[in-house]
Design an enzyme around this catalytic site. Structure first.
Site, PDB file in Angstrom:
ATOM      1  N   LYS A 147     100.487 105.526 -33.265  1.00 26.37           N
ATOM      2  CA  LYS A 147     101.760 105.527 -32.530  1.00 26.37           C
ATOM      3  C   LYS A 147     101.477 105.365 -31.036  1.00 26.37           C
ATOM      4  CE  LYS A 147     106.365 107.628 -32.850  1.00 26.37           C
ATOM      5  NZ  LYS A 147     107.068 106.369 -32.954  1.00 26.37           N
ATOM      6  N   GLU A 180     107.928  95.918 -40.569  1.00 28.52           N
ATOM      7  CA  GLU A 180     108.867  97.011 -40.281  1.00 28.52           C
ATOM      8  C   GLU A 180     109.752  96.592 -39.125  1.00 28.52           C
ATOM      9  OE1 GLU A 180     106.858 100.531 -38.759  1.00 28.52           O
ATOM     10  OE2 GLU A 180     105.440  99.305 -37.630  1.00 28.52           O
ATOM     11  N   LEU A 205     103.820 101.711 -38.890  1.00 31.51           N
ATOM     12  CA  LEU A 205     103.733 103.140 -38.610  1.00 31.51           C
ATOM     13  C   LEU A 205     104.245 103.862 -39.860  1.00 31.51           C
ATOM     14  CD1 LEU A 205     103.161 105.245 -36.298  1.00 31.51           C
ATOM     15  CD2 LEU A 205     105.630 105.502 -36.259  1.00 31.51           C
TER      16      LEU A 205
HETATM   17  N1  PDD Z   1     110.081 105.253 -33.646  1.00 30.43           N
HETATM   18  N2  PDD Z   1     108.064 102.240 -37.159  1.00 30.43           N
HETATM   19  C1  PDD Z   1     107.897 102.197 -35.821  1.00 30.43           C
HETATM   20  C2  PDD Z   1     107.214 101.030 -35.224  1.00 30.43           C
HETATM   21  C3  PDD Z   1     108.365 103.267 -35.028  1.00 30.43           C
HETATM   22  O1  PDD Z   1     108.198 103.246 -33.709  1.00 30.43           O
HETATM   23  C4  PDD Z   1     109.014 104.366 -35.667  1.00 30.43           C
HETATM   24  C5  PDD Z   1     109.510 105.544 -34.872  1.00 30.43           C
HETATM   25  C6  PDD Z   1     109.160 104.337 -37.067  1.00 30.43           C
HETATM   26  C7  PDD Z   1     109.801 105.468 -37.814  1.00 30.43           C
HETATM   27  O2  PDD Z   1     108.980 106.615 -37.815  1.00 30.43           O
HETATM   28  P1  PDD Z   1     109.597 108.079 -37.902  1.00 30.43           P
HETATM   29  O3  PDD Z   1     110.384 108.119 -39.165  1.00 30.43           O
HETATM   30  O4  PDD Z   1     108.415 108.971 -37.945  1.00 30.43           O
HETATM   31  O5  PDD Z   1     110.459 108.272 -36.686  1.00 30.43           O
HETATM   32  C8  PDD Z   1     108.660 103.264 -37.766  1.00 30.43           C
HETATM   33  C9  PDD Z   1     110.466 106.344 -32.787  1.00 30.43           C
HETATM   34  C10 PDD Z   1     111.588 107.161 -33.298  1.00 30.43           C
HETATM   35  C11 PDD Z   1     110.737 105.793 -31.389  1.00 30.43           C
HETATM   36  O6  PDD Z   1     109.928 105.002 -30.945  1.00 30.43           O
HETATM   37  O7  PDD Z   1     111.741 106.160 -30.777  1.00 30.43           O
END
Ligand code: PDD
Length: 289
Positions: A147, A180, A205
């Site tokens: 991340k 994604e 991710l």
């Molecule tokens: N984004 N894929 C990507 C590329 C992301 O940046 C995120 C999360 C997700 C979803 O992951 P999760 O369910 O753990 O939030 C998938 C966060 C919320 C953001 O950048 O604001």
């Protein structure tokens, strides 16, 4: 209440919350982040988020700035000091401040910053309306499982989505499979009612919401299959949806202008959204009791 943020051991007024211009986050995007949802003043799924933070840090060889337990205390303090009831916490860890040079600096402590953001829950009408997505080539790096705060591709992708009147952009690998969204995971429901989402490889991710939805779906007796899917397959699927910490789950009703299924939010997506809403409410209530 005025906004309070946390920077390296201090709780400071948000307007004056600063890191140095030679922070490696600023100069190299040399850091990672997490976004954790807060409902009724309680952190939702903090365990898996902090676990993923520790994993991201490990992959780029930055030490955890403090123990997971101590980090939990900081997060709770930020919630309290902002009187945050519903919203999210953003936490970022970088390799720290050092003279600009590519290799790791020798004796630099990581920078830790935490900010709080208020949100409004999505109304039932907004969820039921669903969202449109466009598709774009996935131009990100090869380690999307980390991340990373290097978010230029998602920034450009999201901007292009919004400029096209869409909510999100689904990114495509070179073989035409959906990886994604720019900040959300992508799902379809096939004609047999099976949930399909890409396996958590280096191209995506592994969303905490994604994992939670998998468990909830299985509890509801729904089949979940982790395999890549194409845009054509998504456009002719029964349903599609996206997931993330801040959106929970939103039905996807159009992909590149083509309606998905009936063109309305699908029943499986709506049932799963309800289950996730309930999960959030229940975990907040459990944390409070
Ligand atoms: N984004 N894929 C990507 C590329 C992301 O940046 C995120 C999360 C997700 C979803 O992951 P999760 O369910 O753990 O939030 C998938 C966060 C919320 C953001 O950048 O604001």
């Amino acid at each position: 209440v005025s906004r309070i943020s946390y920077v390296n051991g201090h709780y400071v007024p948000h307007a004056g919350a600063m890191v140095h211009i030679e922070d490696r986050g600023y100069q190299f995007a040399d850091g990672v982040y997490e976004v954790i949802h807060v409902c009724d003043g309680q952190l939702i799924d903090a365990g898996p988020h902090l676990e993923r933070l520790e994993r991201s840090l490990g992959e780029i060889r930055i030490a955890m700035p403090m123990t997971r337990r101590a980090l939990g205390v900081v997060l709770t303090q930020v919630i309290r000091r902002n009187r945050l009831s519903f919203g999210s916490l953003y936490l970022q860890v970088t390799r720290g401040v050092a003279r600009r040079d590519f290799p790791f600096p020798a004796h630099t402590a990581p920078t830790l910053a935490v900010t709080a953001q208020r949100m409004h829950p999505y109304s039932a009408a907004k969820v039921a309306a669903g969202v449109a997505v466009i598709t774009l080539p996935d131009i990100r790096w090869g380690r999307c499982d980390i991340k990373s705060i290097g978010l230029l591709a998602p920034v450009l992708g999201k901007q292009q989505a919004r400029a096209s009147g869409a909510f999100e952009a689904w990114q495509l690998d070179s073989a035409g499979y959906v990886t994604e969204g720019t900040s959300t995971n992508a799902w379809i429901v096939d004609r047999q009612g099976t949930l399909v989402t890409r396996p958590a490889d280096h191209r995506i991710l592994n969303g905490v919401t994604r994992l939670r939805l998998m468990t909830l779906a299985q509890d509801m007796g729904l089949a979940v299959l982790e395999r890549p899917f194409t845009v054509a397959e998504a456009q002719s699927a029964a349903e599609a949806f996206l997931s993330s910490t801040t959106t929970y789950l939103l039905p996807v009703t159009r992909i590149d202008g083509a309606p998905v299924g009936s063109g309305q939010a699908g029943p499986v997506a709506l049932r799963l959204r309800e289950a996730y809403d309930l999960f959030v409410k229940n975990s907040a209530a459990r944390a409070l009791s």
